[in-house]
Design a protein around this motif. Structure first.
Motif, PDB file in Angstrom:
ATOM      1  N   THR A 334      17.759  49.323  20.367  1.00 39.11           N
ATOM      2  CA  THR A 334      17.474  50.404  19.431  1.00 39.11           C
ATOM      3  C   THR A 334      18.118  50.101  18.092  1.00 39.11           C
ATOM      4  O   THR A 334      19.218  49.536  18.029  1.00 39.11           O
ATOM      5  CB  THR A 334      17.991  51.744  19.987  1.00 39.11           C
ATOM      6  OG1 THR A 334      17.545  52.802  19.133  1.00 39.11           O
ATOM      7  CG2 THR A 334      19.509  51.772  20.051  1.00 39.11           C
ATOM      8  N   ARG A 335      17.417  50.462  17.050  1.00 40.60           N
ATOM      9  CA  ARG A 335      17.909  50.183  15.702  1.00 40.60           C
ATOM     10  C   ARG A 335      19.136  51.029  15.403  1.00 40.60           C
ATOM     11  O   ARG A 335      19.168  52.225  15.690  1.00 40.60           O
ATOM     12  CB  ARG A 335      16.812  50.487  14.669  1.00 40.60           C
ATOM     13  CG  ARG A 335      17.199  50.133  13.235  1.00 40.60           C
ATOM     14  CD  ARG A 335      17.318  48.643  13.055  1.00 40.60           C
ATOM     15  NE  ARG A 335      17.671  48.271  11.694  1.00 40.60           N
ATOM     16  CZ  ARG A 335      18.012  47.055  11.320  1.00 40.60           C
ATOM     17  NH1 ARG A 335      18.032  46.082  12.209  1.00 40.60           N
ATOM     18  NH2 ARG A 335      18.321  46.790  10.071  1.00 40.60           N
ATOM     19  N   ASP A 336      20.179  50.398  14.845  1.00 42.50           N
ATOM     20  CA  ASP A 336      21.395  51.088  14.420  1.00 42.50           C
ATOM     21  C   ASP A 336      21.687  50.641  13.004  1.00 42.50           C
ATOM     22  O   ASP A 336      21.871  49.461  12.737  1.00 42.50           O
ATOM     23  CB  ASP A 336      22.555  50.718  15.354  1.00 42.50           C
ATOM     24  CG  ASP A 336      23.836  51.494  15.037  1.00 42.50           C
ATOM     25  OD1 ASP A 336      23.931  52.036  13.926  1.00 42.50           O
ATOM     26  OD2 ASP A 336      24.716  51.536  15.908  1.00 42.50           O
ATOM     27  N   LEU A 370      13.752  42.295   9.802  1.00 44.12           N
ATOM     28  CA  LEU A 370      12.741  41.428  10.379  1.00 44.12           C
ATOM     29  C   LEU A 370      12.295  41.967  11.721  1.00 44.12           C
ATOM     30  O   LEU A 370      13.110  42.482  12.499  1.00 44.12           O
ATOM     31  CB  LEU A 370      13.282  40.008  10.570  1.00 44.12           C
ATOM     32  CG  LEU A 370      13.315  39.094   9.347  1.00 44.12           C
ATOM     33  CD1 LEU A 370      13.757  37.704   9.784  1.00 44.12           C
ATOM     34  CD2 LEU A 370      11.971  39.023   8.663  1.00 44.12           C
ATOM     35  N   GLU A 371      11.029  41.860  11.998  1.00 43.33           N
ATOM     36  CA  GLU A 371      10.534  42.138  13.332  1.00 43.33           C
ATOM     37  C   GLU A 371      10.830  40.938  14.210  1.00 43.33           C
ATOM     38  O   GLU A 371      10.505  39.807  13.854  1.00 43.33           O
ATOM     39  CB  GLU A 371       9.024  42.387  13.300  1.00 43.33           C
ATOM     40  CG  GLU A 371       8.611  43.684  12.630  1.00 43.33           C
ATOM     41  CD  GLU A 371       8.852  44.891  13.537  1.00 43.33           C
ATOM     42  OE1 GLU A 371       8.890  44.698  14.764  1.00 43.33           O
ATOM     43  OE2 GLU A 371       9.020  46.005  13.006  1.00 43.33           O
ATOM     44  N   PRO A 372      11.480  41.126  15.349  1.00 37.89           N
ATOM     45  CA  PRO A 372      11.709  39.974  16.238  1.00 37.89           C
ATOM     46  C   PRO A 372      10.391  39.412  16.749  1.00 37.89           C
ATOM     47  O   PRO A 372       9.427  40.156  16.982  1.00 37.89           O
ATOM     48  CB  PRO A 372      12.547  40.584  17.370  1.00 37.89           C
ATOM     49  CG  PRO A 372      12.256  42.051  17.336  1.00 37.89           C
ATOM     50  CD  PRO A 372      11.988  42.384  15.898  1.00 37.89           C
ATOM     51  N   ARG A 373      10.349  38.109  16.882  1.00 35.18           N
ATOM     52  CA  ARG A 373       9.140  37.428  17.348  1.00 35.18           C
ATOM     53  C   ARG A 373       9.497  36.482  18.486  1.00 35.18           C
ATOM     54  O   ARG A 373      10.626  35.956  18.529  1.00 35.18           O
ATOM     55  CB  ARG A 373       8.493  36.621  16.219  1.00 35.18           C
ATOM     56  CG  ARG A 373       8.082  37.423  15.006  1.00 35.18           C
ATOM     57  CD  ARG A 373       7.299  36.549  14.018  1.00 35.18           C
ATOM     58  NE  ARG A 373       8.048  35.370  13.619  1.00 35.18           N
ATOM     59  CZ  ARG A 373       8.899  35.325  12.600  1.00 35.18           C
ATOM     60  NH1 ARG A 373       9.128  36.415  11.898  1.00 35.18           N
ATOM     61  NH2 ARG A 373       9.534  34.205  12.297  1.00 35.18           N
ATOM     62  N   GLU A 399       7.986  43.580  22.781  1.00 31.80           N
ATOM     63  CA  GLU A 399       7.128  44.770  22.889  1.00 31.80           C
ATOM     64  C   GLU A 399       7.785  45.894  22.104  1.00 31.80           C
ATOM     65  O   GLU A 399       8.982  46.143  22.230  1.00 31.80           O
ATOM     66  CB  GLU A 399       6.972  45.173  24.357  1.00 31.80           C
ATOM     67  CG  GLU A 399       6.130  46.411  24.554  1.00 31.80           C
ATOM     68  CD  GLU A 399       6.076  46.832  26.019  1.00 31.80           C
ATOM     69  OE1 GLU A 399       5.727  47.992  26.290  1.00 31.80           O
ATOM     70  OE2 GLU A 399       6.415  46.001  26.900  1.00 31.80           O
ATOM     71  N   ARG A 400       6.979  46.587  21.293  1.00 35.08           N
ATOM     72  CA  ARG A 400       7.509  47.716  20.519  1.00 35.08           C
ATOM     73  C   ARG A 400       7.298  49.001  21.311  1.00 35.08           C
ATOM     74  O   ARG A 400       6.181  49.296  21.745  1.00 35.08           O
ATOM     75  CB  ARG A 400       6.801  47.800  19.161  1.00 35.08           C
ATOM     76  CG  ARG A 400       7.456  48.768  18.172  1.00 35.08           C
ATOM     77  CD  ARG A 400       8.770  48.214  17.688  1.00 35.08           C
ATOM     78  NE  ARG A 400       9.529  49.154  16.893  1.00 35.08           N
ATOM     79  CZ  ARG A 400       9.804  48.985  15.601  1.00 35.08           C
ATOM     80  NH1 ARG A 400       9.367  47.920  14.967  1.00 35.08           N
ATOM     81  NH2 ARG A 400      10.517  49.873  14.967  1.00 35.08           N
ATOM     82  N   LEU A 427      19.652  38.618  15.484  1.00 31.24           N
ATOM     83  CA  LEU A 427      18.697  37.515  15.390  1.00 31.24           C
ATOM     84  C   LEU A 427      19.406  36.356  14.702  1.00 31.24           C
ATOM     85  O   LEU A 427      19.891  36.508  13.581  1.00 31.24           O
ATOM     86  CB  LEU A 427      17.473  37.923  14.564  1.00 31.24           C
ATOM     87  CG  LEU A 427      16.565  38.997  15.169  1.00 31.24           C
ATOM     88  CD1 LEU A 427      15.526  39.440  14.138  1.00 31.24           C
ATOM     89  CD2 LEU A 427      15.871  38.474  16.415  1.00 31.24           C
ATOM     90  N   ASN A 428      19.478  35.190  15.358  1.00 28.18           N
ATOM     91  CA  ASN A 428      20.285  34.111  14.777  1.00 28.18           C
ATOM     92  C   ASN A 428      19.559  32.789  14.620  1.00 28.18           C
ATOM     93  O   ASN A 428      20.177  31.789  14.256  1.00 28.18           O
ATOM     94  CB  ASN A 428      21.568  33.916  15.594  1.00 28.18           C
ATOM     95  CG  ASN A 428      21.309  33.364  16.983  1.00 28.18           C
ATOM     96  OD1 ASN A 428      20.174  33.339  17.449  1.00 28.18           O
ATOM     97  ND2 ASN A 428      22.362  32.930  17.647  1.00 28.18           N
TER      98      ASN A 428
END
Length: 865
Positions: A334-336, A370-373, A399-400, A427-428
């Motif tokens: 979840t976005r924080d 960024l949207e993770p891919r 999956e969103r 994301l790294n």
């Protein structure tokens, strides 16, 4: 008229990174040699044997090459450095980046035209310091990373020296050139390119003798990385010459993203059309290739609440969110919006301060979300800060679900048994960035970046002559066929520009064409125009590849340079060769220690009242006791702090212990008006060889303190070539490991971002940092709110005293930090007995160590063999 665009200066730790920098549009690159003497000894670096080829590659790309010889030089190395300088000058290097004044003295003798830049390792931090560097032949100064844009503006207004500013990359916790942690704790000197990165290690906070629990905040000296994009508009307006990207230990992907991103941003700022959306995307790419979290560094001024995050010392990337749940191979995130949470000492959750969120005046850099891919890498914060194997790996599926993401993992993948709700997710890595760099490198060398100016002349019955100029080089060619009258338009400007300016496949691009000396109506076959173009390009290309025109002497210069420097050394005013009795020089930092000195019946004292509070009273007390009084300056000085030296001067000390180039120049240039104090150079001037020593003594310093980077062999090699009676040796001291602009007190014991809002916890508490083996290192604040971290263990050079006396050394310093009067009394008595010949070295160390919680070691002045 648009402002001048500053140079984009890129790091090159290996050939692939160098090619990536050139392909991405860097204006200049900097790198070191395998042969050493560069501050990144662990990089792959380049060989002097292939240096000419490397220079040719850089120059064909229309860029400049700066070679780092930015370490201290030991006496036995001077002949090798001279030989190396000769090879460097012949290879066509555009400039040297140097720390040690000895290299500038040798370089000017070997090749007077070789351009010299003062490394940030030289710690040139003020206009007065710049005057010292200019006299060495320096034409550019790399300013310390601790300066804000307003301080850089002030500095630029006080000098016409070219200024180079670090704009992106890892930040050093200590002022460059002033870090002795690696040397003190690991025998690997940062001043010799072998930084052990002690700032990236965990420490416990000890406040007034008690451990302060900070939760998972352990990396109290590990700063976030610099991303100075928000400072670029002001730096452009100031007129700085170069924006420097740190990163010679990073690879071509990092170089590509940083150079391309800053090139686009700087071009947009200069053109008055900055693209904020593109900047956010570029910052995201930079963060994915390498980032410990981004900040303004010190470009926006001190912000002790945001510079250090404290929970990790290594690459994180982009913050994605927090783990909400784990199910099989899936992790729901979840976005924080607040990645930095949790209380720190007496403060609240960061980055909130007394007035809400703290932000630097220039605004924090903000990477894009960024949207993770699938294929991107993630890392989960370990539950234990010391965990070196945090769970992480490539994403297999995304999956969103509403505002959350479900990340699916496979093999290889993270150990999800160690992933728990609440952990931060980053994301790294991004394979797309790797492919982008690979595609860029596959394109080969860049073309058409060197501006070419052509002048065309001729007359009927004469050949057509083309004269070409590029980067200070010239070449000419004449047509074998004579010019004849034309039946048509003839050789007009459009035809000549088309045929002579078609430089595809070469480094050149037509930037100017002058046909004023060619009458109209003349004819020459087009094939000969093309041949003339090929001829001038062939004449210019080897010159371009070789670099600037220079004269390099084949005659050995070291002995002559040393003799000339020593010949300028005047007789000392404070110590002479006729002195036979050695002097014990106590350096005190509080009244109790001064009491011990007065009681010991010594004739001289050095006062280092770091916050200057009570200094005048201490001077008066020492004078009343009949002591000669030496006052120590600050360790460094920033623009606007010149008043500190004036304040010390008003106390009319007998001598001044000079710790930075600005203070040295202040007192050397002091106008008439009473006797000038005797000037003693301290260890922080980093004197490690006879050339630097002779130069400083020749300027007017009375004595010098040998660098703490020297061991026994290196010390005696120096003393064999320089007047030994002009040196002081630190006989007993707690080595000053870090000298940092970041305030540990403010960061951990308050919410304030600087001295205006911190509440001055340093006046109420004593802080130490406990390392992994239990040693507690004192942290003391100076009047500039800078912190010095002193080594927990005292170190002694007692075993060297008999040989030092035999060599002619007469000044032996004993430094105190937090010793009580009783402890200082015991230490002074032990070393008084030693210098008087009534006590053996081992016994002196035993007596001096009585009070030491952690003992006394041989330390940096180790005895070899």
């Amino acid at each position: 008229m648009p402002p001048r665009r500053p140079e984009i200066l890129a790091p090159a730790g290996d050939l692939d990174s160098l090619r990536a920098a050139l392909a991405s549009g860097a204006d200049a690159v900097y790198f070191g040699l395998d042969e050493g003497f560069n501050a990144r000894a662990r990089a792959n670096n380049f060989s002097v044997d292939t240096l000419a080829e490397t220079m040719a590659l850089v120059h064909r790309a229309g860029a400049r090459a700066y070679l780092t010889l930015n370490t201290l030089i030991f006496e036995p190395e001077l002949p090798g450095v001279e030989k190396l300088l000769r090879s460097i000058a012949r290879a066509g290097v555009d400039a040297l980046i140097v720390q040690d004044p000895a290299i500038t003295l040798l370089a000017r003798a070997v090749c007077p035209q070789l351009e010299l830049h003062a490394s940030t390792q030289m710690t040139v931090s003020s206009a007065e310091g710049i005057r010292f560097a200019r006299a060495l032949g320096v034409t550019r100064v790399v300013v310390p990373r601790e300066l804000s844009t307003s301080e850089i503006r002030r500095l630029a207004s006080q000098t016409d020296m070219e200024l180079e500013v670090f704009i992106h990359g890892a930040l050093c916790m200590s002022w460059s050139g002033q870090c002795l942690t690696s040397e003190a704790w690991g025998g690997r000197s940062a001043n010799r390119g072998q930084c052990a990165q002690s700032c990236r290690l965990p420490y416990d906070l000890v406040v007034d003798g008690q451990t302060r629990e900070l939760g998972d905040v352990r990396y109290l000296l590990s700063p976030k990385d610099l991303a100075g994009v928000r400072a670029v508009p002001e730096l452009v307006d100031i007129g700085v010459h170069s924006l420097k990207i740190e990163g010679r230990l990073k690879g071509p992907q990092y170089v590509t993203t940083t150079v391309q991103g800053y090139r686009r941003w700087v071009d947009g700022v200069v053109a008055g059309q900055p693209d904020e959306a593109q900047l956010a995307r570029d910052l995201a790419d930079m963060s994915l290739t390498y980032s410990r979290g981004v900040s303004n560094g010190f470009l926006g001024g001190s912000d002790h609440q945001t510079l250090v995050e404290g929970r990790f010392p290594k690459h994180r990337g982009l913050f994605l969110g927090r783990v909400r749940s784990v199910s099989g191979k899936d992790v729901r995130v979840t976005r924080d919006e607040r990645p930095w949470t949790g209380a720190l000492g007496l403060g609240e959750a960061r980055p909130e301060g007394p007035q809400g969120a703290v932000s630097a005046p220039i605004g924090e850099p903000t990477p894009a979300e960024l949207e993770p891919r699938p294929g991107m890498g993630v890392v989960f914060d370990a539950s234990a800060p010391e965990d070196k194997h945090e769970p992480g790996g490539p994403i297999f599926r995304v999956e969103r679900q509403g505002a959350d993401w479900v990340l699916g993992f496979g093999h290889p993948g993270p150990d999800l048994g160690r992933v728990a709700p609440g952990q931060r997710v980053w994301l790294n890595s991004d394979p797309a960035l790797v492919r982008r760099t690979e595609a860029l490198l596959a394109q080969g060398e860049p073309e058409g970046r060197v501006p070419l100016a052509l002048t065309v002349s001729g007359a009927e019955g004469a050949p057509l002559r083309v004269h070409a100029r590029a980067w200070g080089h010239e070449a000419s060619a004449e047509s074998p066929t004579l010019l004849t009258p034309s039946k048509g338009k003839g050789l007009d400007e459009a035809l000549l520009r088309d045929k002579l300016g078609a430089c595809g496949g070469t480094p050149f691009t037509l930037a100017g064409l002058d046909v004023s000396a060619l009458p109209p109506g003349l004819h020459l076959p087009v094939s000969e125009l093309k041949a003339l173009r090929r001829d001038v390009v062939a004449g210019l290309l080897p010159q371009l590849e070789r670099g600037p025109r220079r004269t390099v002497t084949d005659t050995p210069v070291l002995a002559a340079v040393r003799a000339e420097a020593l010949a300028r050394v005047p007789e000392a005013t404070g110590s002479t060769p006729s002195e036979t009795a050695p002097r014990l020089l106590p350096l005190c930092r509080d009244d109790a220690q001064l009491d011990a000195v007065i009681a010991a019946g010594l004739g001289e004292v050095e006062l280092d009242w770091m916050e200057l509070v009570g200094l005048q009273r201490a001077v008066e007390r020492a004078r009343a006791a009949g002591l000669r009084v030496t006052i120590a300056t600050l360790r460094v000085q920033k623009p606007g702090e010149e008043g500190y030296d004036t304040r010390l001067d008003k106390l009319r000390p007998d001598a001044v212990l000079v710790r930075h180039w600005g203070a040295m120049m202040h007192f050397l240039e002091r106008p008439a008006g009473g006797p000038r104090p005797v000037l003693h150079g301290d260890f922080s001037l980093n004197v490690t060889n006879s050339l630097t020593a002779a130069h400083l003594l020749g300027l007017g310093l009375d004595t010098l303190t040998v660098s703490h980077d020297l061991d026994e062999a290196q010390l005696f090699a120096l003393l064999a070539e320089a007047p030994a009676h002009r040196f002081a040796v630190a006989l007993h001291h707690h080595i000053a490991t870090y000298h940092t602009e970041h305030c540990v007190y403010s960061h951990t014991l308050s919410n304030g971002r600087d001295f205006k809002s911190c509440g001055r916890p340093c006046e109420k508490h004593q802080v130490s940092l406990r390392d992994r083996i239990g040693l507690e290192h004192p942290v003391i604040v100076d009047v500039g709110c800078r912190n010095t971290v002193f080594n927990a263990q005292a170190q002694s050079a007692a075993s060297l005293v008999p040989r030092l006396l035999e060599r002619g050394v007469r000044r032996f310093r004993v430094e105190f930090v937090r010793e009580s009067r009783e402890e200082a009394t015991r230490v002074l008595a032990a070393y008084q007995e030693l210098l008087a010949g009534r006590c053996a070295p081992a016994e002196a160390v035993r007596r001096a160590a009585v009070h030491e919680q952690f003992g006394v070691t041989r330390g940096t002045m180790k005895v070899l063999g």
